[in-house]
Design a protein around this motif. Sequence first.
Motif, short mmCIF file in Angstrom:
data_model
loop_
_atom_site.label_atom_id
_atom_site.label_comp_id
_atom_site.label_asym_id
_atom_site.label_seq_id
_atom_site.Cartn_x
_atom_site.Cartn_y
_atom_site.Cartn_z
N GLY A 1 8.24 34.88 7.74
CA GLY A 1 8.92 33.57 8.60
C GLY A 1 9.34 32.35 7.71
N SER A 2 9.35 31.23 8.35
CA SER A 2 9.81 30.11 7.66
C SER A 2 9.13 28.83 8.22
CB SER A 2 11.47 29.56 7.99
OG SER A 2 12.18 30.63 7.30
N LEU A 3 8.92 27.82 7.39
CA LEU A 3 8.23 26.60 7.65
C LEU A 3 8.90 25.42 7.22
CD1 LEU A 3 4.33 26.95 7.79
CD2 LEU A 3 5.56 26.52 9.73
N ARG A 4 9.02 24.34 7.37
CA ARG A 4 9.66 23.18 6.82
C ARG A 4 8.60 22.06 6.63
NH1 ARG A 4 14.04 18.64 7.98
NH2 ARG A 4 15.06 18.77 6.20
N LEU A 5 8.17 21.71 5.43
CA LEU A 5 7.33 20.69 5.13
C LEU A 5 8.15 19.38 4.88
CD1 LEU A 5 4.48 22.29 3.01
CD2 LEU A 5 4.68 22.14 5.50
N SER A 6 7.37 18.38 5.42
CA SER A 6 8.42 16.72 5.20
C SER A 6 7.18 16.10 4.73
CB SER A 6 8.62 16.38 6.42
OG SER A 6 9.67 17.07 7.23
N CYS A 7 7.45 14.91 3.92
CA CYS A 7 6.77 14.04 3.36
C CYS A 7 7.34 12.81 3.33
CB CYS A 7 6.39 14.38 1.84
SG CYS A 7 5.27 13.10 0.92
N ALA A 8 6.72 11.61 4.09
CA ALA A 8 7.33 10.46 4.43
C ALA A 8 6.53 9.46 3.27
CB ALA A 8 6.96 9.97 5.63
N ALA A 9 7.47 8.85 2.47
CA ALA A 9 6.90 7.77 1.58
C ALA A 9 6.91 6.47 1.94
CB ALA A 9 7.43 8.15 0.14
N SER A 10 6.03 5.69 1.69
CA SER A 10 6.18 4.26 1.96
C SER A 10 5.34 3.34 0.81
CB SER A 10 5.95 3.80 3.34
OG SER A 10 4.32 4.11 3.42
N GLY A 11 5.85 1.99 0.74
CA GLY A 11 5.15 1.37 -0.47
C GLY A 11 5.45 1.58 -1.59
N ILE A 12 6.65 2.42 -2.09
CA ILE A 12 7.05 2.52 -3.32
C ILE A 12 8.56 2.59 -3.29
CG2 ILE A 12 5.04 4.00 -4.09
CD1 ILE A 12 6.97 6.55 -3.55
N ARG A 13 9.27 2.15 -4.46
CA ARG A 13 10.70 2.15 -4.54
C ARG A 13 11.00 3.79 -4.69
NH1 ARG A 13 13.71 -2.25 -8.06
NH2 ARG A 13 13.03 -3.47 -6.59
N PHE A 14 11.16 4.44 -3.61
CA PHE A 14 11.44 5.86 -3.43
C PHE A 14 12.19 6.53 -4.41
CE2 PHE A 14 10.21 9.75 -1.64
CZ PHE A 14 11.46 10.42 -1.53
N GLN B 1 0.92 -1.19 -0.14
CA GLN B 1 -0.07 -0.07 -0.04
C GLN B 1 0.99 1.23 0.09
OE1 GLN B 1 -2.42 0.26 3.35
NE2 GLN B 1 -3.40 2.20 2.72
N VAL B 2 0.80 2.07 -1.03
CA VAL B 2 1.31 3.24 -0.99
C VAL B 2 0.98 4.39 0.01
CG1 VAL B 2 2.18 5.33 -2.72
CG2 VAL B 2 1.85 2.95 -3.53
N GLN B 3 1.90 4.80 0.53
CA GLN B 3 1.38 6.35 1.49
C GLN B 3 2.28 7.50 1.35
OE1 GLN B 3 0.71 4.12 5.62
NE2 GLN B 3 -1.14 5.02 5.46
N LEU B 4 1.95 8.59 1.36
CA LEU B 4 2.63 9.84 1.29
C LEU B 4 2.04 10.67 2.42
CD1 LEU B 4 2.83 10.70 -2.48
CD2 LEU B 4 4.42 9.58 -0.91
N VAL B 5 2.93 10.64 3.72
CA VAL B 5 2.35 11.48 4.70
C VAL B 5 3.00 12.74 4.86
CG1 VAL B 5 1.71 11.37 7.19
CG2 VAL B 5 1.54 9.21 5.67
N GLU B 6 2.13 13.69 4.45
CA GLU B 6 2.92 15.11 5.03
C GLU B 6 2.76 15.63 6.44
OE1 GLU B 6 0.33 15.51 1.01
OE2 GLU B 6 0.12 14.72 2.91
N SER B 7 3.80 16.32 6.73
CA SER B 7 3.82 17.08 8.10
C SER B 7 4.79 18.15 8.04
CB SER B 7 4.57 16.24 9.03
OG SER B 7 5.78 15.81 8.54
N GLY B 8 4.58 18.98 9.08
CA GLY B 8 5.05 20.36 9.36
C GLY B 8 4.20 21.69 8.96
N GLY B 9 3.17 21.34 8.63
CA GLY B 9 2.19 22.57 8.33
C GLY B 9 1.79 23.15 9.64
N GLY B 10 1.14 24.38 9.24
CA GLY B 10 0.59 25.03 10.77
C GLY B 10 0.72 26.62 10.09
N LEU B 11 0.88 27.12 11.43
CA LEU B 11 0.73 28.76 11.05
C LEU B 11 2.01 29.38 11.41
CD1 LEU B 11 -1.01 31.31 11.29
CD2 LEU B 11 -0.69 31.27 14.00
N GLY B 12 2.43 30.16 9.75
CA GLY B 12 3.59 30.69 9.77
C GLY B 12 3.49 32.44 9.77
N GLN B 13 4.31 33.23 10.22
CA GLN B 13 4.28 34.44 10.27
C GLN B 13 5.00 34.83 8.92
OE1 GLN B 13 3.51 36.36 12.89
NE2 GLN B 13 3.12 34.82 14.08
N PRO B 14 4.26 36.00 8.48
CA PRO B 14 4.77 36.65 7.24
C PRO B 14 6.20 37.01 7.45
CG PRO B 14 2.76 37.72 7.55
CD PRO B 14 2.97 36.90 8.85
#
Length: 120
Positions: free
Chosen positions: A16-29, A1-14
Motif C-alpha cells: 500500500g501507500s502512505l504520504r508523510l507531511s512535514c510542516a516547518a516554521s521558524g526558519i527561512r524554509f 522558535q523552529v518547529q518541524l511537525v510531521e503528520s501522515g503516519g499510521g498503519l499501512g498495508q504491505p
Amino acid sequence: QVQLVESGGGLGQPGGSLRLSCAASGIRFSNYGMSWYRQAPGKERELVARISSGGGRTHYGDFVEGRFTISRGNAKNMVYLQMNSLKPEDTAVYYCNAQSRDYRGIFDYWGQGTQVTVSS
C-alpha cells in the motif's frame, strides 16, 4: 522558535501507500535542504530521502528502490514523502530534518517523528 511537525503516519498495508507531511516554521524554509530519516527499533537512524533547498536535486537511500518520492512546497513551507509499495521492513519512526549552513555555521533541526507501521 523552529518547529518541524510531521503528520501522515499510521498503519499501512504491505503493497500500500502512505504520504508523510512535514510542516516547518521558524526558519527561512527556502534556504534549507530537507530530509526524511527513519529509525526502527534496535536500529540506527538512516536517511530515507533528501531534497535540495530549491527542490531540483533529490537523493534516496538504497533501500527505497524507486518506491518513495520526496517533494517540497516552498510557498507552504512543507516537505512530503510519498511512500508506495510499502514493505513490513518500512516500519519505523520517520523524522523530518532541516539543514542549512552559512558563515555562522550549520543549522540542523529535527521533528518529533511519526510512527509508520506496515502490517497486514
